[in-house]
Scaffold this motif. Structure first.
Motif, PDB file in Angstrom:
ATOM      1  N   GLY A  86     -10.918   4.716  -0.948  1.00 56.99           N
ATOM      2  CA  GLY A  86      -9.694   4.750  -1.711  1.00 56.99           C
ATOM      3  C   GLY A  86      -9.918   6.117  -2.716  1.00 56.99           C
ATOM      4  N   LEU A 146      -6.488   2.847   1.157  1.00 58.77           N
ATOM      5  CA  LEU A 146      -7.410   1.902   1.537  1.00 58.77           C
ATOM      6  C   LEU A 146      -7.239   1.326   2.946  1.00 58.77           C
ATOM      7  CD1 LEU A 146      -7.296  -0.443  -1.940  1.00 58.77           C
ATOM      8  CD2 LEU A 146      -8.957   1.293  -1.164  1.00 58.77           C
ATOM      9  N   ASN A 179      -2.479  -0.706   1.570  1.00 57.82           N
ATOM     10  CA  ASN A 179      -3.671   0.133   1.504  1.00 57.82           C
ATOM     11  C   ASN A 179      -3.548   0.709  -0.047  1.00 57.82           C
ATOM     12  OD1 ASN A 179      -0.971   1.264   1.742  1.00 57.82           O
ATOM     13  ND2 ASN A 179      -1.818   3.175   3.056  1.00 57.82           N
TER      14      ASN A 179
END
Length: 380
Positions: free
Chosen positions: A132, A58, A96
């Motif tokens: 993602g 992410l 992330n």
């Protein structure tokens, strides 16, 4: 015998007449539905699968690990299984990574190695899953067994953008995504039809008439005693003894047609949107309905009060409110329902008086309270 050759124009006209007659005869036939559209075979159902996993890659929109502790814990566990040991006391604070729940439906008769779609939803405080990738996540059934493995890149239809001053714009839901064909089935569910000599057809809507007609249609085609209606939902059908013949027999059964029974008389009113749905069998007994409305209009104006010079004295200029109230009563509309009124007559009468959906709801509720509406009134 002398042959007579008909002109081409006459043949074309004759063709058009035949086509028109065929269309007219088809339009007068009774509309019949297939059994496969009215019922489903008992046991042919989806099975729910659910799992837990991590989405990585992410763009800084993942979980805040200082608030969602299980994201960090899951990441450490995954790294340890891959041979990466994180020393004790070391905090992982990646932006992330997001913890997600993965769920899917396992269709009936699906085989090992086939693919199914999965839905991925954030369970932490991740702002977006766009861009993602879901890492390998096992999907379990209600019995705790693993039936599929999900992994792949997410397709997210939502979008979230946030500025430095705290302002943000969100379109749809960016914290939910899908992976088409993102799970591989690892275990098949044992589905059997007709192993005990019978299979059951369950109607989508319970109805005694439809169940009876379905049993009659099957018996007419395959012989008396082949099917019997157990209740307004279930019809039991005898199946062939040979396993190879059951699929062919079931194919013939589900393609039989019949005329389903008329639905119950029902009026459904959505009080939030004003939507009114009236079924075809709704009837109204003799009744007279008067409908009208009272319109009240209030107008506020500001007037300036200026005292006259000779009489002013100590008087000052002031602003005075001036209210105008008008009451207008629209002409009352009255219409009479004769005996045997059906759906078309109800709609036509209400449309003639120009009633809005909200007015129609009030009229139907009044007819039901008066005992003149021969239908079930459902307000949702």
């Amino acid at each position: 015998m002398k042959q007579v050759q008909l002109p081409g124009m006459f043949l074309r006209c004759l063709h058009y007449v035949c086509v028109l007659c065929a269309l007219l005869s088809a339009s007068t036939t009774v509309q019949a539905d297939r059994i496969k559209d009215l019922a489903a075979v008992a046991g042919m159902r989806d099975n729910q699968l659910v799992g837990y996993g991590l989405v990585v890659g992410l763009d800084g929109s993942g979980d805040k690990v200082n608030q969602v502790f299980y994201t960090e814990q899951s990441l450490k566990n995954m790294l340890s299984q891959l041979g990466v040991v994180v020393p004790d006391g070391i905090r992982l604070k990646p932006k992330n990574v997001a913890a997600v729940m993965v769920h899917a439906k396992l269709p009936p008769f699906i085989k090992k190695g086939q693919n199914i779609d999965v839905t991925v939803s954030s369970v932490g405080n991740a702002k977006s899953l766009r861009g993602g990738t879901l890492l390998m996540a096992p999907l379990k059934g209600i019995d705790g067994q693993i039936y599929a493995i999900a992994q792949g890149d997410l397709v997210v239809g939502g979008l979230g953008v946030e500025g430095a001053d705290g302002s943000s714009v969100t379109v749809n839901i960016p914290s939910v995504g899908r992976i088409p064909r993102g799970a591989i089935v690892e275990r098949a569910i044992n589905n059997s039809i007709g192993n005990e000599g019978t299979f059951t057809l369950n109607l989508h809507s319970a109805d005694f008439t439809t169940a009876s007609r379905m049993s009659e249609a099957i018996n007419t085609q395959f012989g008396l005693g082949t099917a019997k209606a157990l209740d307004p939902v279930s019809v039991e059908v005898m199946s062939p003894r040979e396993k190879t013949q059951r699929i062919e027999f079931l194919s013939m059964v589900e393609n039989l047609t019949l005329e389903p029974g008329d639905a119950a008389a029902r009026v459904v009113v959505n009080s939030r949107t004003g939507t009114v749905v009236i079924s075809n069998m709704v009837r109204v007994t003799p009744a007279a309905v008067a409908h009208g409305s009272l319109v009240v209009t209030i107008t506020e104006d500001e007037l300036v009060s200026q005292p006259l010079a000779p009489f002013s004295g100590r008087a000052t200029t002031e602003v005075v409110q001036d209210s105008q109230i008008d009451i207008e009563q629209e002409q009352n509309h009255m219409f009479v329902f004769e005996p045997g009124v059906d759906l078309n007559d109800i709609v036509r009468a209400v449309n003639q008086v120009g009633a809005a959906p909200g007015d129609l709801v009030a009229i139907l509720e009044a007819l039901k309270a008066a005992g003149a509406l021969r239908a079930e009134l459902l307000v949702i």
